[in-house]
Structure formats: structure tokens, C-alpha cells
Design a protein around this motif. Structure first.
Motif, mmCIF file in Angstrom:
data_model
loop_
_atom_site.group_PDB
_atom_site.id
_atom_site.type_symbol
_atom_site.label_atom_id
_atom_site.label_comp_id
_atom_site.label_asym_id
_atom_site.label_seq_id
_atom_site.Cartn_x
_atom_site.Cartn_y
_atom_site.Cartn_z
ATOM 1 N N SER A 168 -17.210 1.288 -3.931
ATOM 2 C CA SER A 168 -16.120 1.233 -4.923
ATOM 3 C C SER A 168 -15.528 2.622 -5.176
ATOM 4 O O SER A 168 -14.359 2.762 -5.519
ATOM 5 N N ALA A 169 -16.330 3.673 -5.004
ATOM 6 C CA ALA A 169 -15.820 5.049 -5.123
ATOM 7 C C ALA A 169 -15.234 5.512 -3.790
ATOM 8 O O ALA A 169 -14.140 6.083 -3.726
ATOM 9 N N LEU A 170 -15.968 5.221 -2.719
ATOM 10 C CA LEU A 170 -15.606 5.752 -1.399
ATOM 11 C C LEU A 170 -14.216 5.314 -0.941
ATOM 12 O O LEU A 170 -13.532 6.047 -0.218
ATOM 13 N N VAL A 171 -13.794 4.140 -1.366
ATOM 14 C CA VAL A 171 -12.484 3.645 -0.941
ATOM 15 C C VAL A 171 -11.372 4.650 -1.269
ATOM 16 O O VAL A 171 -10.381 4.759 -0.547
ATOM 17 N N HIS A 172 -11.591 5.450 -2.324
ATOM 18 C CA HIS A 172 -10.575 6.441 -2.710
ATOM 19 C C HIS A 172 -10.529 7.639 -1.765
ATOM 20 O O HIS A 172 -9.629 8.468 -1.851
ATOM 21 N N ALA A 173 -11.525 7.743 -0.895
ATOM 22 C CA ALA A 173 -11.473 8.778 0.143
ATOM 23 C C ALA A 173 -11.111 8.171 1.493
ATOM 24 O O ALA A 173 -10.935 8.876 2.469
ATOM 25 N N GLN A 174 -11.025 6.842 1.520
ATOM 26 C CA GLN A 174 -10.724 6.141 2.783
ATOM 27 C C GLN A 174 -9.273 5.735 2.877
ATOM 28 O O GLN A 174 -8.736 5.596 3.974
ATOM 29 N N ASP A 175 -8.683 5.485 1.717
ATOM 30 C CA ASP A 175 -7.351 4.885 1.682
ATOM 31 C C ASP A 175 -6.468 5.744 0.768
ATOM 32 O O ASP A 175 -6.670 5.778 -0.445
ATOM 33 N N LYS A 176 -5.508 6.448 1.375
ATOM 34 C CA LYS A 176 -4.710 7.402 0.599
ATOM 35 C C LYS A 176 -3.809 6.713 -0.419
ATOM 36 O O LYS A 176 -3.472 7.310 -1.447
ATOM 37 N N LEU A 177 -3.425 5.473 -0.136
ATOM 38 C CA LEU A 177 -2.576 4.758 -1.086
ATOM 39 C C LEU A 177 -3.379 4.346 -2.314
ATOM 40 O O LEU A 177 -2.953 4.569 -3.459
ATOM 41 N N VAL A 178 -4.569 3.785 -2.087
ATOM 42 C CA VAL A 178 -5.452 3.427 -3.203
ATOM 43 C C VAL A 178 -5.762 4.676 -4.033
ATOM 44 O O VAL A 178 -5.738 4.646 -5.270
ATOM 45 N N MET A 179 -6.015 5.790 -3.335
ATOM 46 C CA MET A 179 -6.332 7.041 -4.026
ATOM 47 C C MET A 179 -5.163 7.495 -4.886
ATOM 48 O O MET A 179 -5.322 7.791 -6.071
ATOM 49 N N ARG A 180 -3.949 7.533 -4.321
ATOM 50 C CA ARG A 180 -2.775 7.972 -5.092
ATOM 51 C C ARG A 180 -2.561 7.080 -6.311
ATOM 52 O O ARG A 180 -2.272 7.559 -7.402
ATOM 53 N N GLN A 181 -2.690 5.754 -6.092
ATOM 54 C CA GLN A 181 -2.453 4.816 -7.200
ATOM 55 C C GLN A 181 -3.476 5.013 -8.306
ATOM 56 O O GLN A 181 -3.137 5.045 -9.482
ATOM 57 N N LYS A 182 -4.729 5.187 -7.907
ATOM 58 C CA LYS A 182 -5.796 5.341 -8.902
ATOM 59 C C LYS A 182 -5.637 6.652 -9.672
ATOM 60 O O LYS A 182 -5.746 6.683 -10.904
ATOM 61 N N LEU A 183 -5.373 7.737 -8.936
ATOM 62 C CA LEU A 183 -5.246 9.032 -9.614
ATOM 63 C C LEU A 183 -4.039 9.026 -10.555
ATOM 64 O O LEU A 183 -4.110 9.562 -11.661
ATOM 65 N N ALA A 184 -2.946 8.402 -10.113
ATOM 66 C CA ALA A 184 -1.763 8.313 -10.981
ATOM 67 C C ALA A 184 -2.128 7.538 -12.248
ATOM 68 O O ALA A 184 -1.779 7.945 -13.367
ATOM 69 N N ALA A 185 -2.883 6.443 -12.092
ATOM 70 C CA ALA A 185 -3.283 5.636 -13.252
ATOM 71 C C ALA A 185 -4.195 6.427 -14.189
ATOM 72 O O ALA A 185 -4.173 6.226 -15.404
ATOM 73 N N LEU A 186 -4.999 7.341 -13.620
ATOM 74 C CA LEU A 186 -5.895 8.161 -14.451
ATOM 75 C C LEU A 186 -5.154 9.318 -15.113
ATOM 76 O O LEU A 186 -5.729 10.067 -15.897
ATOM 77 N N GLY A 187 -3.887 9.498 -14.738
ATOM 78 C CA GLY A 187 -3.099 10.591 -15.314
ATOM 79 C C GLY A 187 -3.311 11.919 -14.604
ATOM 80 O O GLY A 187 -2.922 12.964 -15.111
ATOM 81 N N ALA A 188 -3.938 11.910 -13.424
ATOM 82 C CA ALA A 188 -4.119 13.150 -12.656
ATOM 83 C C ALA A 188 -2.779 13.513 -11.998
ATOM 84 O O ALA A 188 -2.017 12.627 -11.623
ATOM 85 N N PRO A 189 -2.510 14.824 -11.863
ATOM 86 C CA PRO A 189 -1.232 15.218 -11.252
ATOM 87 C C PRO A 189 -1.244 14.947 -9.747
ATOM 88 O O PRO A 189 -2.080 15.472 -9.027
ATOM 89 N N VAL A 190 -0.334 14.103 -9.273
ATOM 90 C CA VAL A 190 -0.207 13.817 -7.837
ATOM 91 C C VAL A 190 1.270 13.893 -7.455
ATOM 92 O O VAL A 190 2.133 13.675 -8.296
ATOM 93 N N PRO A 191 1.565 14.185 -6.177
ATOM 94 C CA PRO A 191 2.969 14.152 -5.736
ATOM 95 C C PRO A 191 3.526 12.747 -5.941
ATOM 96 O O PRO A 191 2.770 11.768 -5.872
#
Ligand code: ADP
Length: 385
Positions: free
Chosen positions: A88-111
Motif C-alpha cells: 500500500s506504501a510501495l505503490v507510490h514509488a511504482q506509479d508516478k500518477l498515484v504518487m502525484r495524486q496522493k502527494l497533492a491530496a496530502l498538500g505536499a508541493p508537486v508540479p
């Protein structure tokens, strides 16, 4: 550890003083880690049977790369294997779209980014964000492969057309104007303890890391603390166990943006083998074994790591002789070779130099790394002159 590359090799090295034995799932017996650990399972990381053989009786299962399909990891979890980081954590290092979406939802600064399913999506994105965009494959990219930095819509459209016709999923994001790239390396244990190393500067050439300077020279301490907090927050929010590398951009205006996540020991942390009280490899083991984490303090004002990248043509001089000459010239060079065949641009080792004068260390680390790959001293030094 799944994967028999240099990260597994150096993790095995760190396992020895902890009284642990690392079993490695490697594709071939000549891979970096398979050469050095006595406990090797030969097989593929996409074969559930091979994964089960590797996991059998292990205290914990972890990774040298992020290429194991999530559904196979879920099957191992269902078997009762302690998979760290969990799928469930690793997917965020496997899939750049899932990672961007999750980080954006967490309020982390992303392009700014968007999923792309047609060339029309490129036009729509560029109309809103501008023409400087990056096309990235959602899965499977590394060392700059799967990343196309474009400077216009036409180029972006062409890249997307090619990928989509090959059946490769891609995303588009804004191209960030940056001062430099940074990495915040942290670790987190199942108990929830976190530890952060000093934030480093990473220098890439053609999308591949060549030099790492620890700590990042001249980094505003507030920005450094912000980067570490950000990385520890991501580790905790995603439930990471083990080392997490957060690759960052320091933007032209001095802010931070997250580029990528890696949930394993990472190239940006190789300096810790000689420059920190606890290396990233030991820390990764401590985390996956749920031990208390080690002290991440630096041992000197600066450590510089130079990657040894295979030369365009392999030198006639043997590696053994190159190491011999390097040690004669630089007794303080800390050399780490991966036992890999030399191929152009391939990461075959790294050199760490530890000290207090950052520019001198940087110059020497790059010179040492270049010597080891090319058998040429960039300053023309001749041991016989
Ligand atoms: P990889 O999966 O190969 O590590 P990255 O996403 O890290 O791919 O991209 C590789 C390099 O491309 C980065 O280190 C950076 O230099 C450049 N890059 C990636 N994304 C952007 C962006 N949005 N803006 C500017 N440069 C970028």
C-alpha cells in the motif's frame, strides 16, 4: 531482499555486523548481490513461486527495486510475510500518477500534472500551464529513462503519440525552473520511529545521478528543516517502512517541490556509508527489523559521492590496476565497487570523500570516479612523471 543489484549487495554488507543474513532473489548468479551473499534464490521478481521461495522463513521481506507487481506482494502479505515497505506504501514509488495524486491530496508541493490518455490532453494541459512540460511514463522509468523534457507542444505531442501507440501509460507535468536538485532521505520503522539524514544536493547528467554533496551547500537551514519534515511526514502518511528518498527540486524562487519517491536505499544516500554514523543500508535493515533507528549525524562537515559510470569504451587497464593507482594518489578515497560488467553509462561503483572543504572534495570525488571508469585523470596527472 528482492533484487540482486548493488543496493542488495551493500545491504548485505550492512547485515553482517548485525548478525543477519540477507537472502537475495536474483535473476542471475552473477548479479552484484548474488556474488556476495551465501543465500541466493535464482528467479524472477514477477514469479510468485520464486518470491515465495525467497520469503520462506524470512523475518521480513524488502526490496532492491520497485518492480514487483503489487498483486504478487498482496499474495505474500496474505501468506503472512512481513513485506516492508507494504504494498500500500510501495505503490507510490511504482506509479508516478498515484504518487502525484496522493502527494497533492496530502498538500505536499508537486508540479502541476495531469493524466494523459490522448494527444488532446497535451493541448489542454499546455493551454493552461504553458509549453514547458515534461512527459513521463507512469511506471518503470529510472535514471531518466521514461522522462522526456520538452520545450514545446509539438515535442510533447510527439512523445505522447509514441508512448500511447506503444501502449505505455504516461502523464504530463509542468517543467520546473530550478536552482538545483535536492534529496531528503529518511527512514521509518513499523513502531513509527523516524530519522532524517542531512538534506543533500544531487547533480544529474543526462537524467543520471553523477555527484551527491552532503549536506547541500548553502542550503537555507529553514528550507532544509522543511524538506526533512516533508519527507518524514510523507513516510508517516504513506506508512513507509524502511528508507524513503524524497527527490526534490529547489525552485528558482527558493521553494521546494517533490519530484519522486523511492522506498529503498537510494543513490542519494550512498554518502552515508562513509559520511554518517549510520549508513542508509544499516538503517534500512534496522527499520524493516523494527529495531530502534541509528544516529544519522554526519561525521564531517561534508561528504561528496561520485558515481562511477561506465565509460563509452571500456579502458584496456584493468579495474584492479585503476583502483591501485587511485589509492596511490588519494589514500582517503573510499571506493565501493559493485562487481558489475562495464557498460557505457552503467552505475558500476561509487567513491566517497569525507572532509571539510566542499569544493576540493567535489573536484576530487569527480576526478576519482572518472579515473575509475575511464582510466584517465581529468587534470592530466601522470604517476610516472
Ligand atoms: P527517473 O524515474 O528516471 O528518476 P525523474 O522523474 O526523477 O525520473 O526525472 C529524471 C530527471 O528529469 C530529474 O532528475 C530532473 O532532472 C528532470 N525532471 C523530471 N521532472 C521534471 C520537471 N517537472 N521539471 C524539470 N525537470 C524535471
Amino acid at each position: 531482499m528482492i533484487g540482486g543489484g548493488q543496493l542488495a549487495r551493500m545491504t548485505h554488507q550492512a547485515a553482517i555486523p548485525l548478525g543477519q543474513t540477507l537472502r537475495v532473489l536474483a535473476l542471475r548468479a552473477d548479479e552484484s548481490a548474488a556474488q556476495v551473499t551465501p543465500d541466493v534464490v535464482i528467479g524472477s521478481h514477477t514469479d510468485l513461486d520464486a518470491l515465495r521461495r525467497a520469503a520462506d522463513g524470512a523475518t521480513a521481506l524488502t526490496f532492491d527495486h520497485e518492480h514487483v507487481p503489487g498483486e504478487l506482494l498482496e499474495a505474500l502479505v496474505a501468506d503472512g510475510v512481513a513485506v516492508y515497505p507494504p504494498p500500500s506504501a510501495l505503490v507510490h514509488a511504482q506509479d508516478k500518477l498515484v504518487m502525484r495524486q496522493k502527494l497533492a491530496a496530502l498538500g505536499a508541493p508537486v508540479p502541476r500534472f495531469a493524466a494523459v490518455s490522448s494527444v488532446a490532453d497535451v493541448d489542454a494541459f499546455c493551454a493552461e500551464v504553458g509549453e514547458a512540460v515534461v512527459i513521463k511514463t507512469v511506471r518503470g522509468g529510472y535514471d531518466g529513462r521514461g522522462v522526456v523534457l520538452t520545450s514545446g507542444v509539438a515535442e510533447a505531442r510527439a512523445a505522447v503519440e509514441q508512448y500511447l501507440s506503444d501502449g505505455v501509460e504516461v502523464l504530463i507535468e509542468e517543467r520546473i525552473a530550478m536552482r538545483r536538485e535536492l534529496a531528503a532521505l529518511v527512514a521509518r520503522s513499523p513502531f513509527g520511529q523516524g530519522a532524517a539524514w542531512p538534506v543533500v544536493e544531487t547533480v544529474q547528467r543526462d537524467g543520471i545521478c553523477v555527484t551527491v554533496v552532503a549536506p547541500a551547500p548553502g542550503l537555507d537551514p529553514t528550507v532544509g528543516a522543511e524538506a526533512s519534515e516533508l519527507a518524514l511526514g510523507i513516510a508517516s502518511s504513506l506508512g513507509v517502512v524502511g528508507v524513503l528518498a524524497v527527490e526534490l527540486f529547489e525552485t528558482d524562487s527558493g521553494g521546494l517541490m517533490v519530484n519522486e519517491l523511492a522506498m529503498r536505499p537510494h543513490n542519494s544516500g550512498h554518502w552515508t556509508m562513509d559520511g554518517s554514523r549510520t549508513s542508509q543500508f544499516e538503517q534500512h535493515l534496522r527499520a524493516v527489523l523494527d529495531y530502534p533507528l541509528g544516529d544519522t549525524a554526519a561525521l564531517a562537515p561534508y561528504t561528496v559521492m561520485g558515481n562511477v559510470l561506465g565509460a563509452p569504451s571500456t579502458p584496456d587497464m584493468s579495474m584492479d590496476e585503476r583502483v591501485h593507482h587511485l589509492f596511490a594518489r588519494m589514500p582517503d578515497a573510499r571506493v565501493h565497487l559493485y562487481g558489475k560488467a562495464e557498460r557505457p553509462g552503467r552505475k558500476i561503483g561509487h567513491v566517497n570523500l569525507v572532509g571539510s572543504e566542499v569544493e576540493g572534495l567535489r573536484e576530487r570525488a569527480e576526478r576519482a570516479a572518472h579515473w575509475l571508469s575511464h582510466a584517465v585523470w581529468t587534470d592530466g596527472w601522470d604517476p610516472h612523471a
